[in-house]
Design a protein around this motif. Structure first.
Motif, PDB file in Angstrom:
ATOM      1  N   HIS B 240     -77.777 -72.901 -86.515  1.00 52.24           N
ATOM      2  CA  HIS B 240     -76.731 -72.039 -85.963  1.00 52.24           C
ATOM      3  C   HIS B 240     -76.472 -72.375 -84.507  1.00 52.24           C
ATOM      4  O   HIS B 240     -77.409 -72.573 -83.751  1.00 52.24           O
ATOM      5  CB  HIS B 240     -77.161 -70.572 -86.027  1.00 52.24           C
ATOM      6  N   MET B 241     -75.206 -72.388 -84.161  1.00 47.33           N
ATOM      7  CA  MET B 241     -74.859 -72.508 -82.750  1.00 47.33           C
ATOM      8  C   MET B 241     -74.863 -71.098 -82.160  1.00 47.33           C
ATOM      9  O   MET B 241     -74.123 -70.231 -82.638  1.00 47.33           O
ATOM     10  CB  MET B 241     -73.449 -73.098 -82.610  1.00 47.33           C
ATOM     11  N   GLY B 242     -75.677 -70.844 -81.155  1.00 46.42           N
ATOM     12  CA  GLY B 242     -75.722 -69.520 -80.543  1.00 46.42           C
ATOM     13  C   GLY B 242     -75.191 -69.573 -79.125  1.00 46.42           C
ATOM     14  O   GLY B 242     -74.769 -70.629 -78.662  1.00 46.42           O
ATOM     15  N   PRO B 243     -75.263 -68.442 -78.430  1.00 47.32           N
ATOM     16  CA  PRO B 243     -74.813 -68.389 -77.038  1.00 47.32           C
ATOM     17  C   PRO B 243     -75.552 -69.421 -76.168  1.00 47.32           C
ATOM     18  O   PRO B 243     -74.970 -70.036 -75.290  1.00 47.32           O
ATOM     19  CB  PRO B 243     -75.188 -66.975 -76.592  1.00 47.32           C
ATOM     20  N   ARG B 244     -76.862 -69.593 -76.480  1.00 48.00           N
ATOM     21  CA  ARG B 244     -77.672 -70.538 -75.730  1.00 48.00           C
ATOM     22  C   ARG B 244     -77.064 -71.937 -75.784  1.00 48.00           C
ATOM     23  O   ARG B 244     -76.951 -72.623 -74.786  1.00 48.00           O
ATOM     24  CB  ARG B 244     -79.056 -70.555 -76.362  1.00 48.00           C
ATOM     25  N   ASP B 245     -76.666 -72.330 -77.025  1.00 47.06           N
ATOM     26  CA  ASP B 245     -76.144 -73.686 -77.207  1.00 47.06           C
ATOM     27  C   ASP B 245     -74.806 -73.850 -76.515  1.00 47.06           C
ATOM     28  O   ASP B 245     -74.529 -74.868 -75.894  1.00 47.06           O
ATOM     29  CB  ASP B 245     -76.011 -73.982 -78.695  1.00 47.06           C
ATOM     30  N   VAL B 246     -73.993 -72.791 -76.619  1.00 46.51           N
ATOM     31  CA  VAL B 246     -72.685 -72.849 -75.964  1.00 46.51           C
ATOM     32  C   VAL B 246     -72.865 -72.992 -74.463  1.00 46.51           C
ATOM     33  O   VAL B 246     -72.225 -73.839 -73.824  1.00 46.51           O
ATOM     34  CB  VAL B 246     -71.849 -71.594 -76.304  1.00 46.51           C
ATOM     35  N   SER B 247     -73.815 -72.202 -73.887  1.00 49.16           N
ATOM     36  CA  SER B 247     -73.998 -72.321 -72.437  1.00 49.16           C
ATOM     37  C   SER B 247     -74.513 -73.706 -72.063  1.00 49.16           C
ATOM     38  O   SER B 247     -74.119 -74.257 -71.038  1.00 49.16           O
ATOM     39  CB  SER B 247     -74.896 -71.226 -71.876  1.00 49.16           C
ATOM     40  N   ALA B 248     -75.387 -74.288 -72.920  1.00 51.53           N
ATOM     41  CA  ALA B 248     -75.870 -75.636 -72.617  1.00 51.53           C
ATOM     42  C   ALA B 248     -74.712 -76.623 -72.600  1.00 51.53           C
ATOM     43  O   ALA B 248     -74.614 -77.481 -71.715  1.00 51.53           O
ATOM     44  CB  ALA B 248     -76.904 -76.072 -73.645  1.00 51.53           C
ATOM     45  N   LEU B 249     -73.797 -76.458 -73.567  1.00 59.71           N
ATOM     46  CA  LEU B 249     -72.632 -77.346 -73.620  1.00 59.71           C
ATOM     47  C   LEU B 249     -71.759 -77.145 -72.388  1.00 59.71           C
ATOM     48  O   LEU B 249     -71.240 -78.110 -71.818  1.00 59.71           O
ATOM     49  CB  LEU B 249     -71.828 -77.093 -74.902  1.00 59.71           C
ATOM     50  N   VAL B 250     -71.618 -75.875 -71.958  1.00 61.64           N
ATOM     51  CA  VAL B 250     -70.805 -75.588 -70.771  1.00 61.64           C
ATOM     52  C   VAL B 250     -71.417 -76.255 -69.540  1.00 61.64           C
ATOM     53  O   VAL B 250     -70.722 -76.897 -68.750  1.00 61.64           O
ATOM     54  CB  VAL B 250     -70.665 -74.055 -70.561  1.00 61.64           C
ATOM     55  N   VAL B 251     -72.772 -76.129 -69.418  1.00 66.11           N
ATOM     56  CA  VAL B 251     -73.452 -76.767 -68.280  1.00 66.11           C
ATOM     57  C   VAL B 251     -73.168 -78.264 -68.276  1.00 66.11           C
ATOM     58  O   VAL B 251     -72.829 -78.857 -67.238  1.00 66.11           O
ATOM     59  CB  VAL B 251     -74.979 -76.507 -68.326  1.00 66.11           C
ATOM     60  N   THR B 252     -73.265 -78.868 -69.465  1.00 66.95           N
ATOM     61  CA  THR B 252     -73.005 -80.297 -69.550  1.00 66.95           C
ATOM     62  C   THR B 252     -71.577 -80.621 -69.122  1.00 66.95           C
ATOM     63  O   THR B 252     -71.336 -81.577 -68.386  1.00 66.95           O
ATOM     64  CB  THR B 252     -73.237 -80.798 -70.986  1.00 66.95           C
ATOM     65  N   ALA B 253     -70.641 -79.794 -69.583  1.00 65.02           N
ATOM     66  CA  ALA B 253     -69.244 -80.002 -69.214  1.00 65.02           C
ATOM     67  C   ALA B 253     -69.082 -79.929 -67.696  1.00 65.02           C
ATOM     68  O   ALA B 253     -68.376 -80.744 -67.083  1.00 65.02           O
ATOM     69  CB  ALA B 253     -68.358 -78.959 -69.893  1.00 65.02           C
ATOM     70  N   LEU B 254     -69.774 -78.959 -67.071  1.00 64.72           N
ATOM     71  CA  LEU B 254     -69.715 -78.819 -65.617  1.00 64.72           C
ATOM     72  C   LEU B 254     -70.272 -80.074 -64.941  1.00 64.72           C
ATOM     73  O   LEU B 254     -69.710 -80.558 -63.948  1.00 64.72           O
ATOM     74  CB  LEU B 254     -70.504 -77.585 -65.166  1.00 64.72           C
ATOM     75  N   VAL B 255     -71.388 -80.585 -65.493  1.00 63.63           N
ATOM     76  CA  VAL B 255     -71.976 -81.791 -64.900  1.00 63.63           C
ATOM     77  C   VAL B 255     -70.986 -82.955 -64.991  1.00 63.63           C
ATOM     78  O   VAL B 255     -70.775 -83.694 -64.031  1.00 63.63           O
ATOM     79  CB  VAL B 255     -73.307 -82.159 -65.594  1.00 63.63           C
ATOM     80  N   ILE B 256     -70.333 -83.072 -66.167  1.00 64.20           N
ATOM     81  CA  ILE B 256     -69.338 -84.143 -66.323  1.00 64.20           C
ATOM     82  C   ILE B 256     -68.240 -83.989 -65.274  1.00 64.20           C
ATOM     83  O   ILE B 256     -67.873 -84.951 -64.585  1.00 64.20           O
ATOM     84  CB  ILE B 256     -68.719 -84.111 -67.742  1.00 64.20           C
ATOM     85  N   ALA B 257     -67.765 -82.736 -65.132  1.00 63.13           N
ATOM     86  CA  ALA B 257     -66.717 -82.476 -64.143  1.00 63.13           C
ATOM     87  C   ALA B 257     -67.205 -82.856 -62.750  1.00 63.13           C
ATOM     88  O   ALA B 257     -66.490 -83.502 -61.971  1.00 63.13           O
ATOM     89  CB  ALA B 257     -66.328 -81.003 -64.179  1.00 63.13           C
ATOM     90  N   GLY B 258     -68.474 -82.468 -62.465  1.00 61.87           N
ATOM     91  CA  GLY B 258     -69.048 -82.786 -61.148  1.00 61.87           C
ATOM     92  C   GLY B 258     -69.070 -84.277 -60.903  1.00 61.87           C
ATOM     93  O   GLY B 258     -68.691 -84.752 -59.822  1.00 61.87           O
ATOM     94  N   VAL B 259     -69.484 -85.042 -61.925  1.00 62.96           N
ATOM     95  CA  VAL B 259     -69.567 -86.491 -61.773  1.00 62.96           C
ATOM     96  C   VAL B 259     -68.174 -87.081 -61.511  1.00 62.96           C
ATOM     97  O   VAL B 259     -67.986 -87.911 -60.618  1.00 62.96           O
ATOM     98  CB  VAL B 259     -70.204 -87.123 -63.025  1.00 62.96           C
ATOM     99  N   ILE B 260     -67.193 -86.580 -62.269  1.00 64.34           N
ATOM    100  CA  ILE B 260     -65.833 -87.098 -62.084  1.00 64.34           C
ATOM    101  C   ILE B 260     -65.330 -86.780 -60.675  1.00 64.34           C
ATOM    102  O   ILE B 260     -64.775 -87.647 -59.981  1.00 64.34           O
ATOM    103  CB  ILE B 260     -64.880 -86.497 -63.146  1.00 64.34           C
ATOM    104  N   LEU B 261     -65.571 -85.538 -60.230  1.00 56.76           N
ATOM    105  CA  LEU B 261     -65.142 -85.139 -58.888  1.00 56.76           C
ATOM    106  C   LEU B 261     -65.801 -86.014 -57.831  1.00 56.76           C
ATOM    107  O   LEU B 261     -65.157 -86.462 -56.886  1.00 56.76           O
ATOM    108  CB  LEU B 261     -65.476 -83.662 -58.639  1.00 56.76           C
TER     109      LEU B 261
END
Lengths: 289, 270
Positions: B240-261
């Motif tokens: 199951h994908m839970g809130p925990r997994d979604v937040s982990a994905l969000v963190v990763t997305a933020l890191v990607i954004a950070g790297v691009i910036l």
């Protein structure tokens, strides 16, 4: 009697420093004399296989020393191969180690590694094949065309051909039919008698051990729980049961009879022996003519 | 002994990383590989390194296992960083015979070293915290859309999980056969290359024989339990994908954004 193998405070830990750390052998002290036939028994996971592998240097003990003929086998780690020739080891289900084109060549592998060649080699191979009851015509066949029992014999012959001073057999009769077990066991005894070698026989079949061993070594949870003459070990039925083992059926019956007040000795190990003891009693009661 | 290799081993545990949905972990891992090769300046590299450090700490696996897994690639790291060190263009900082070290070369060497090490650490982290079953389950689920083009997703996943399942078994078997041949005096530690390769024959032949035997056994056992492919199969462990997994994905997305910036706004070399 000359002592050939000596273990001093030997211990072994698997996977030290990982979450899978497990103490397999703990502080074992014992001596084995030349020419003895020792039975090794113990519950699954009691550490007997690990202990056996330390005897020929396949496993280096974490603690303590293994002495072969008075010398620490790990004194010179580079010469450990010498030790492996002197202490022959037959693993459980040894038939899976066969690899050569013919049985003859496969049996050659060990003695060839030891440096034998020519006539000496041929003689060693044929003698070993004879000891294990392998028919000469099978020697030219591929080991993969043999039956299960024949493969087993070929594999054992491969170790015997190295002419080791000590032979360790890890459950050599496992998975064989009753007849095959019987024959193989008596061949091992014959080998022991004719070559006067030291033999260690690991077995789960108490009847086999009771019949052939001079002394019995009992392992329990990595520790040496008993090491005494066969009769003595099998008269301690309670202690054996604590180690998850049983005495041979006939021994159990005789012990029960003793408890019921019959005048029979303790530690009767074979059916023949039991017959010798019981016949006079039955005759006296007039139940046997 | 073969069993000493810690790369690819699973260490059971209950850390945050352990409990993440394997699909999330796999997605994060793929994203991570992409961003590690899209770091074009030191700021971006620092962000990804910090991200790596974050999940290493969260995995609660003793660091010495990570170090052990790095041992495997140490040669590649040294080799590639040396190559990069000497092949940079620009003004030479130091020169001797054909060796020329430039500022660009040094930078390249640092980048390549950090990238390989991070990559190795991340993949170790994935396999340390995810059991092979979870991993293949996740793969099967993620590849499901490919069924539309008749890609045999279930079969591939089954083959993978069977292969992974038998890695430890075959290692154990190899170990056993090696011990048995060593007991017969096989010498695997000395001699030249030809001799060493020849010394492998007594191990490989029994190993192949038993691998085939096992394959037949498994096939029979599967047929006995009426295995007939993936159609209509349910699974024991639902993921199951839970809130925990979604937040982990969000963190990763933020890191990607950070790297691009970082790549865009921090002006610098590369």
């Amino acid at each position: 009697m000359n002592c050939i193998l000596e273990l001093k405070n030997v211990g072994f830990v698997y996977g030290r420093g990982t979450p899978f750390e497990k103490r397999a052998v703990d502080n074992v002290n014992l001596t084995i004399n030349e020419g003895e036939l020792i039975g090794v028994i113990g519950h699954t996971g009691s550490g007997k296989s690990t202990l056996m592998q330390m005897l020929n240097g396949l496993i280096r003990p974490s603690d303590g020393q293994v002495l072969l003929g008075g010398k620490d086998i790990w004194a010179e780690p580079k010469k450990i191969r010498e030790v492996r020739f002197r202490v022959g080891m037959v693993f459980q289900y040894p038939e899976y180690q066969l690899f050569e084109e013919t049985v003859y060549k496969d049996i050659c592998f060990g003695p060839q590694n030891r440096g034998l060649s020519g006539k000496e080699l041929d003689e060693a191979v044929r003698k070993a094949a004879d000891f294990t009851g392998l028919k000469p015509e099978l020697l030219e066949k591929s080991p993969f065309d043999l039956s299960g029992g024949e493969k087993r014999r070929a594999a054992i012959a491969g170790v015997i051909a190295m002419n080791p001073e000590v032979l360790v057999l890890d459950e050599p009769t496992a998975g064989l039919d009753p007849m095959g077990r019987e024959v193989l066991l008596s061949q091992i005894v014959r080998y022991h008698k004719e070559r006067h070698n030291t033999v260690l026989l690991v077995s789960h079949t108490m009847e086999d051990v009771a019949r052939v061993a001079d002394r019995v070594l009992v392992m329990n949870r990595g520790r040496l729980s008993m090491f005494a003459p066969t009769k003595e070990v099998f008269s301690h039925a309670d202690e054996l049961e604590k180690s998850g083992l049983k005495v041979p059926q006939i021994t159990k019956i005789m012990q029960d009879l003793r408890r019921q007040g019959f005048d029979v000795p303790e530690g009767v190990l074979t059916v023949d022996e039991a017959f010798e003891v019981l016949a006079p009693i039955l005759k006296k009661e007039g139940k046997l003519w | 002994m073969v069993r000493d290799v810690s790369f690819g081993q699973y260490f059971p545990g209950k850390s945050l990383i352990h409990r993440l949905d394997p699909r999330a972990k796999l997605l994060i891992f793929i994203a991570y590989i992409v961003i590690i090769f899209c770091t074009f300046n030191f700021a971006a590299l620092a962000v990804t390194t910090a991200f790596t450090a974050l999940f290493l700490v969260l995995s609660k696996i003793p660091f010495k296992f990570y170090f052990k897994s790095l041992k495997v690639v140490i040669f590649i790291v040294i080799f590639t960083s040396l190559l990069n060190l000497f092949y940079g263009s620009g003004e030479a900082l130091w020169q001797w015979w054909i060796f020329r070290i430039t500022w660009e070369g040094i930078q390249r060497a640092i980048f390549v070293t950090v990238r390989i090490i991070c990559l190795m650490l991340a993949s170790s982290c994935l396999t340390f915290t995810t059991s092979p079953t979870e991993l293949t389950d996740a793969l099967e689920r993620l590849m499901r859309p490919l069924k539309v083009i008749h890609f045999p997703v279930h079969e591939i996943a089954m083959m993978m999980s069977l292969a992974l399942r038998f890695v430890p078994t075959l290692l154990e078997e190899t170990d056993k056969i090696m011990q048995a041949q060593k007991a017969r005096g096989a010498d695997m530690e000395s001699g030249n290359l030809v001799k060493r390769v020849k010394a492998l024959i007594p191990i490989l032949i029994p190993l192949f024989v038993s691998a085939f035997r096992r394959a037949y056994d498994v096939a029979t056992a599967m047929e006995c339990r009426c295995y007939r492919g993936g159609a209509g199969r349910t699974r024991m462990k639902q993921i199951h994908m839970g809130p925990r997994d979604v937040s982990a994905l969000v963190v990763t997305a933020l890191v990607i954004a950070g790297v691009i910036l970082c790549n865009i706004f921090v002006t610098g070399v590369f």
